[in-house]
Design a protein around this motif. Structure first.
Motif, PDB file in Angstrom:
ATOM      1  N   ASN A  39       0.965  -1.293  -0.119  1.00  0.00           N
ATOM      2  CA  ASN A  39       0.034   0.010  -0.035  1.00  0.00           C
ATOM      3  C   ASN A  39       0.883   1.218   0.293  1.00  0.00           C
ATOM      4  O   ASN A  39       0.478   2.112   0.588  1.00  0.00           O
ATOM      5  CB  ASN A  39      -1.136   0.019   1.391  1.00  0.00           C
ATOM      6  N   ALA A  40       1.935   1.103  -0.364  1.00  0.00           N
ATOM      7  CA  ALA A  40       2.955   2.441  -0.809  1.00  0.00           C
ATOM      8  C   ALA A  40       3.728   2.833   0.219  1.00  0.00           C
ATOM      9  O   ALA A  40       4.633   3.127   0.396  1.00  0.00           O
ATOM     10  CB  ALA A  40       2.236   3.460  -1.744  1.00  0.00           C
ATOM     11  N   VAL A  41       2.926   3.152   1.537  1.00  0.00           N
ATOM     12  CA  VAL A  41       3.606   3.557   2.730  1.00  0.00           C
ATOM     13  C   VAL A  41       3.067   3.245   3.803  1.00  0.00           C
ATOM     14  O   VAL A  41       1.890   2.997   4.021  1.00  0.00           O
ATOM     15  CB  VAL A  41       3.390   5.444   2.397  1.00  0.00           C
ATOM     16  N   HIS A  42       4.013   3.381   4.874  1.00  0.00           N
ATOM     17  CA  HIS A  42       3.774   3.124   6.284  1.00  0.00           C
ATOM     18  C   HIS A  42       3.589   4.548   6.811  1.00  0.00           C
ATOM     19  O   HIS A  42       4.424   5.378   6.551  1.00  0.00           O
ATOM     20  CB  HIS A  42       4.525   1.850   6.948  1.00  0.00           C
ATOM     21  N   VAL A  43       2.833   4.858   7.768  1.00  0.00           N
ATOM     22  CA  VAL A  43       2.872   6.186   8.359  1.00  0.00           C
ATOM     23  C   VAL A  43       2.617   5.591   9.989  1.00  0.00           C
ATOM     24  O   VAL A  43       1.977   4.928  10.442  1.00  0.00           O
ATOM     25  CB  VAL A  43       1.749   7.156   7.844  1.00  0.00           C
ATOM     26  N   SER A  44       3.358   6.532  10.835  1.00  0.00           N
ATOM     27  CA  SER A  44       2.897   6.195  12.191  1.00  0.00           C
ATOM     28  C   SER A  44       1.565   6.789  12.753  1.00  0.00           C
ATOM     29  O   SER A  44       0.818   7.582  12.191  1.00  0.00           O
ATOM     30  CB  SER A  44       3.623   7.481  13.152  1.00  0.00           C
ATOM     31  N   ASP A  45       0.762   5.527  13.307  1.00  0.00           N
ATOM     32  CA  ASP A  45      -0.718   5.590  13.917  1.00  0.00           C
ATOM     33  C   ASP A  45      -0.873   6.604  15.016  1.00  0.00           C
ATOM     34  O   ASP A  45      -1.637   7.336  14.874  1.00  0.00           O
ATOM     35  CB  ASP A  45      -1.011   4.164  14.146  1.00  0.00           C
ATOM     36  N   LEU A  46       0.190   6.681  16.020  1.00  0.00           N
ATOM     37  CA  LEU A  46      -0.302   7.297  17.274  1.00  0.00           C
ATOM     38  C   LEU A  46       0.827   8.173  17.488  1.00  0.00           C
ATOM     39  O   LEU A  46       2.111   8.223  17.227  1.00  0.00           O
ATOM     40  CB  LEU A  46      -0.470   6.389  18.224  1.00  0.00           C
ATOM     41  N   VAL A  47       0.423   9.473  18.346  1.00  0.00           N
ATOM     42  CA  VAL A  47       1.358  10.697  18.511  1.00  0.00           C
ATOM     43  C   VAL A  47       2.358   9.872  19.451  1.00  0.00           C
ATOM     44  O   VAL A  47       3.559  10.232  19.386  1.00  0.00           O
ATOM     45  CB  VAL A  47       0.839  11.609  19.356  1.00  0.00           C
ATOM     46  N   GLU A  48       2.171   8.972  20.517  1.00  0.00           N
ATOM     47  CA  GLU A  48       3.363   8.316  21.169  1.00  0.00           C
ATOM     48  C   GLU A  48       4.377   7.425  20.522  1.00  0.00           C
ATOM     49  O   GLU A  48       5.432   7.087  20.865  1.00  0.00           O
ATOM     50  CB  GLU A  48       2.704   7.720  22.547  1.00  0.00           C
ATOM     51  N   GLU A  49       3.674   6.866  19.400  1.00  0.00           N
ATOM     52  CA  GLU A  49       4.496   6.008  18.508  1.00  0.00           C
ATOM     53  C   GLU A  49       5.637   6.829  17.539  1.00  0.00           C
ATOM     54  O   GLU A  49       6.588   5.997  17.344  1.00  0.00           O
ATOM     55  CB  GLU A  49       3.544   5.243  17.654  1.00  0.00           C
ATOM     56  N   ALA A  50       5.106   7.782  17.077  1.00  0.00           N
ATOM     57  CA  ALA A  50       5.866   8.467  16.134  1.00  0.00           C
ATOM     58  C   ALA A  50       7.341   8.668  16.378  1.00  0.00           C
ATOM     59  O   ALA A  50       8.189   8.371  15.486  1.00  0.00           O
ATOM     60  CB  ALA A  50       5.145   9.661  15.714  1.00  0.00           C
ATOM     61  N   PRO A  51       7.760   9.308  17.482  1.00  0.00           N
ATOM     62  CA  PRO A  51       9.004   9.606  18.077  1.00  0.00           C
ATOM     63  C   PRO A  51       9.719   8.334  18.033  1.00  0.00           C
ATOM     64  O   PRO A  51      11.093   8.219  17.680  1.00  0.00           O
ATOM     65  CB  PRO A  51       9.096  10.306  19.154  1.00  0.00           C
ATOM     66  N   VAL A  52       9.189   7.355  18.538  1.00  0.00           N
ATOM     67  CA  VAL A  52       9.787   5.767  18.776  1.00  0.00           C
ATOM     68  C   VAL A  52      10.207   5.254  17.105  1.00  0.00           C
ATOM     69  O   VAL A  52      11.401   4.814  16.854  1.00  0.00           O
ATOM     70  CB  VAL A  52       8.910   4.796  19.396  1.00  0.00           C
ATOM     71  N   GLU A  53       9.320   5.362  16.232  1.00  0.00           N
ATOM     72  CA  GLU A  53       9.587   4.853  14.735  1.00  0.00           C
ATOM     73  C   GLU A  53      10.726   5.808  14.138  1.00  0.00           C
ATOM     74  O   GLU A  53      11.483   5.083  13.547  1.00  0.00           O
ATOM     75  CB  GLU A  53       8.071   4.937  14.128  1.00  0.00           C
ATOM     76  N   CYS A  54      10.566   7.053  14.291  1.00  0.00           N
ATOM     77  CA  CYS A  54      11.772   7.670  13.610  1.00  0.00           C
ATOM     78  C   CYS A  54      13.069   7.487  14.343  1.00  0.00           C
ATOM     79  O   CYS A  54      14.145   7.357  13.901  1.00  0.00           O
ATOM     80  CB  CYS A  54      11.523   9.288  14.034  1.00  0.00           C
ATOM     81  N   GLY A  55      13.059   7.377  15.806  1.00  0.00           N
ATOM     82  CA  GLY A  55      14.258   7.187  16.392  1.00  0.00           C
ATOM     83  C   GLY A  55      14.896   5.742  15.915  1.00  0.00           C
ATOM     84  O   GLY A  55      16.184   5.584  16.167  1.00  0.00           O
ATOM     85  N   TYR A  56      13.886   4.755  15.682  1.00  0.00           N
ATOM     86  CA  TYR A  56      14.335   3.475  15.175  1.00  0.00           C
ATOM     87  C   TYR A  56      15.225   3.525  13.921  1.00  0.00           C
ATOM     88  O   TYR A  56      16.336   2.977  13.808  1.00  0.00           O
ATOM     89  CB  TYR A  56      13.188   2.354  14.943  1.00  0.00           C
ATOM     90  N   PHE A  57      14.565   4.302  13.123  1.00  0.00           N
ATOM     91  CA  PHE A  57      15.534   4.403  11.624  1.00  0.00           C
ATOM     92  C   PHE A  57      16.673   5.306  11.859  1.00  0.00           C
ATOM     93  O   PHE A  57      17.734   5.080  11.331  1.00  0.00           O
ATOM     94  CB  PHE A  57      14.559   4.859  10.540  1.00  0.00           C
TER      95      PHE A  57
END
Length: 380
Positions: free
Chosen positions: A357-375
């Motif tokens: 489906n082309a893109v994954h995007v962060s679902d929740l405000v609290e998850e977003a910085p964790v996902e950015c930090g992972y990469f």
């Protein structure tokens, strides 16, 4: 000719999600008739007898993936010297989107993809003085050297490895003449004619020869394959993560997706980092951990994200609303539904189903910085 010189051999790995095991295979491609064969290295037996299969040789490379009758194989090395010689001959070059041109990264990447060149590695970064000094050592002592060093270390930039037949010349033709005024007269569609500010801030750089490309790529991306340059991910109060999935990268849609994304950003948000990654199945399971047991597509999502290169994007903002806005930009998770009810969303325009489906995007405000930090922290 000896039989082994009539075929290519690749050492591959298959991640068996059900068993949580990596299974090693050797894949053979016979030049005489286009047939393939697979050998199971674990059992030391033939896994797939010689059979006709439409294998795309242009897609084969180390760390790339190939799907054989539904089984996704990762190529980890060449199986013999004959194969290595044949595939290591693909030309590559070093490309840089210079400081002062970062806002045009989406458009420039789109032009690269349209040209037919393959982006093999990509990272937005800040150039350190130490790396810059090694890159421009030949100019040390010249009158323009201080300004050159000041420019190259001043702002975010983007470094790339491009591949393709004749890519050194093709990339230089796409860049245009060094002087932007000359570029505007002689090649008005060139990147320097369109995006350069002056002869110092002239938008882009490219190696002038294959030997220069090898030297520059070794410095910028590291001889061990670990880029020493610092990521540009910005420490704003809020951020969110967008991941361009492997099928879209392979289809050369990265530039188009980034352009679509850039046009949709609110005034208080910006693309702060872009980087290409090839995740292992284990890394993908870590990233998708919240979906295990929560969505029936979990296993298929893991297989797809770990199947080939993806591009991670960090969106930085002053407002936590950016997370919701990026979910709206992406559209419904199933691209079939998105095409029906959100025709201008990213998943409607660039995706196919609920996995590709082309893109994954962060679902929740609290998850977003964790996902950015992972990469942009953990995987650096």
């Amino acid at each position: 000719m000896a039989e082994y010189r009539k075929r290519y051999a690749f050492n591959c790995e298959y991640y068996d999600v059900a068993a949580d095991l990596i299974r090693p295979y050797t894949l053979f491609y016979y030049l005489s008739d286009g047939t393939i064969e697979m050998f199971d290295e674990r059992t030391k037996r033939c896994f797939l007898k010689r059979t006709t299969f439409p294998l795309d040789l242009d897609a084969l490379d180390i760390d790339r993936h190939v799907k054989i009758f539904g089984r996704q194989l990762k190529i980890v090395s060449y199986g013999d010297a004959f194969t290595k010689t044949a595939f290591d001959s693909v030309e590559r070059t070093y490309a840089m989107i210079k400081p002062g041109t970062f806002e045009h990264v989406p458009s420039i990447i789109s032009r690269i993809e349209e040209s037919g060149l393959v982006i093999h590695r990509l990272k937005s970064a800040r150039m350190s003085e130490e790396i810059a000094g090694r890159l421009y050592k030949e100019h040390d002592g010249k009158s323009f050297y201080p300004n050159l060093m000041k420019m190259i270390t001043s702002e975010p930039m983007c470094v790339m490895e491009l591949r393709g037949e004749g890519c050194v010349k093709r990339w230089r033709d796409l860049m245009g003449p060094t002087n932007p005024e000359t570029a505007k007269r002689e090649n008005p569609r060139s990147l320097r004619a369109l995006y350069a500010k002056n002869i110092t801030y002239n938008a882009v750089h490219g190696s002038d020869s294959s030997s220069s490309a090898e030297r520059e790529l070794g410095i910028v991306f590291g001889d061990d394959g670990k880029c020493p340059l610092r990521s540009t991910a910005s420490a704003t109060p809020f951020c969110t993560c967008v991941v361009i999935l492997p099928h879209a990268v392979k289809e050369k849609k990265v530039g188009s997706i980034l352009q679509h994304l850039d046009k949709s950003l609110p005034s208080n948000a910006f693309i702060s980092a872009v980087q290409m990654f090839t995740l292992t199945p284990e890394q993908t399971k870590e990233f998708y951990a919240v979906y295990e047991g929560a969505t029936p597509e979990y296993s298929a999502m893991v297989r797809h994200l770990s199947s080939d290169s993806c591009v991670a994007v960090c969106i930085s903002s002053e407002s936590e609303e950016i997370v919701g806005k990026m979910r709206e930009w992406a559209g419904p998770k199933d691209s079939v539904i998105a095409k029906a009810i959100r025709k201008e969303s990213a998943r409607a325009l660039f995706g196919y189903d609920s996995v590709q489906n082309a893109v994954h995007v962060s679902d929740l405000v609290e998850e977003a910085p964790v996902e950015c930090g992972y990469f942009f922290k953990l995987l650096q």
